[in-house]
Design an enzyme around this catalytic site. Structure first.
Site: not given
Length: 358
Positions: A258, A328, A152
């Site tokens: 992502e 995630h 992230s």
């Protein structure tokens, strides 16, 4: 401030730093002369592999954390056979960040300096890592290479360290994640067991979820095999760094991206920015993870996530897939940034072609 000379600016910056975090030593804020914005490293340094009983430093370089998450992270570390060392400023809160920039930099650098610490694990992502980049001591990081793990917002650290320190880092679970057998298996294999090659299959649990949740389905937009160094991370961060000294150079690379909790129009904007700034067709292949909660929101008209991705993937002439087991999600594999790998869309695997640790 108009008319302020260089000396005045330095004194003003030092005063502001002391005001924001009076308890932190001034030496913890690296001077600009140590930024080391050097060209990309041609020789990657692989950190030493982890072994049972190693000490793992726990830091919050992005968003703030709490005692419950810290307890969970320590339990996760110990369950893997390691020992945990919380950073001095791990419990700091400054806005929605894990302390001021100076506090977060101090913890990160302290873990690299500590000879007993063998790995550095981010407790969470959140936001704020991008503010650390101009203060990173890349010479220190290259001199003391260690496993740095997270995903992230941690993408900003991965890309900057790869480009300016030439050290392999790891896009994988954060320390407060809820671990799965799949995630632990492939994380530990990459971090503790150097192999000449290592093939990672996609998670069976994600395939089962795809029956009811379409975002978990693997889609092959362009089939084939592609080989190159792994480069990428969270889409919003990869896009935000485009055009900066810390941008990902994914020419000839396997670009992996992502995202989570973003609507298709934002995905489109960021993918467009990457295409304009870097050229998606410069990549050897494109691998998109599972993008949770990235479908249309509300009642207005919108493209679907798949339609949005296809706007950017279909014009390419390289292997391109979506729905691979990273992002995630609970069942995610760990990706060593900069390590050469082969994407095989028919077998639905990723094969590392060299060890990621020494």
């Amino acid at each position: 401030m108009a008319g302020m000379n260089n000396i005045g600016r330095r004194r003003f910056a030092a005063l502001m730093a002391a005001t924001l975090l009076p308890s932190l030593p001034a030496a913890a804020i690296p001077p600009r002369a140590r930024r080391r914005n050097t060209p990309s490293m041609t020789h990657l340094i692989k950190p030493p592999r982890l072994q049972s009983g190693n000490l793992v430093g726990l830091i919050a370089p992005g968003g703030y954390t709490n005692d419950a998450s810290i307890q969970k992270a320590v339990q996760n570390i110990e369950a893997l056979g390691f020992r945990a060392k919380p950073g001095n400023y791990l419990r700091e809160v400054w806005g929605n960040y894990g302390g001021t920039v100076a506090a977060r930099i101090a913890d990160l650098h302290a873990m690299f300096r500590d000879p007993e610490v063998k790995a550095i694990w981010a407790i969470r992502g959140g936001s704020g890592c991008i503010s650390l980049l101009k203060h990173l001591d890349f010479a220190l990081i290259r001199k003391h290479p260690k496993v740095l793990l997270g995903y992230s917002d941690i993408t900003a650290l991965h890309l900057a360290i790869h480009r300016h320190a030439g050290v392999v880092t790891f896009h994988g679970p954060v320390a407060s994640s809820t671990p799965s057998e799949y995630s632990n298996e492939h994380m530990m294999a990459v971090l503790t067991d150097p192999r000449a090659t290592y093939t990672i299959p996609m998670a069976a649990e994600n395939a089962r979820r795809a029956l009811l949740e379409p975002q978990y389905a693997i889609r092959t937009v362009h089939g084939g095999r592609a080989t190159g160094p792994l480069m990428g991370g969270n889409l919003s961060l990869v896009s935000a760094l485009a055009g900066t000294p810390y941008a990902a150079d994914f020419r000839g690379s396997l670009l992996f991206i992502e995202e989570v909790n973003e609507e298709p129009y934002r995905i489109d904007r960021w993918m467009t920015q990457l295409g304009l700034a870097c050229g998606l067709d410069e990549a050897a292949g494109v691998m998109i993870g599972i993008c949770e909660n990235c479908g249309p929101q509300g009642n207005g008209p919108s493209l679907t996530l798949d339609e949005t991705l296809d706007l950017h993937l279909q014009p390419l002439h390289v292997p391109a897939v979506s729905g691979y087991s990273f992002g995630h999600i609970r069942n995610q594999f760990t990706i060593p940034v900069g390590i050469r790998a082969t994407l095989d869309t028919e077998a639905q695997t990723l094969t590392l072609l060299e060890p990621a640790v020494s």
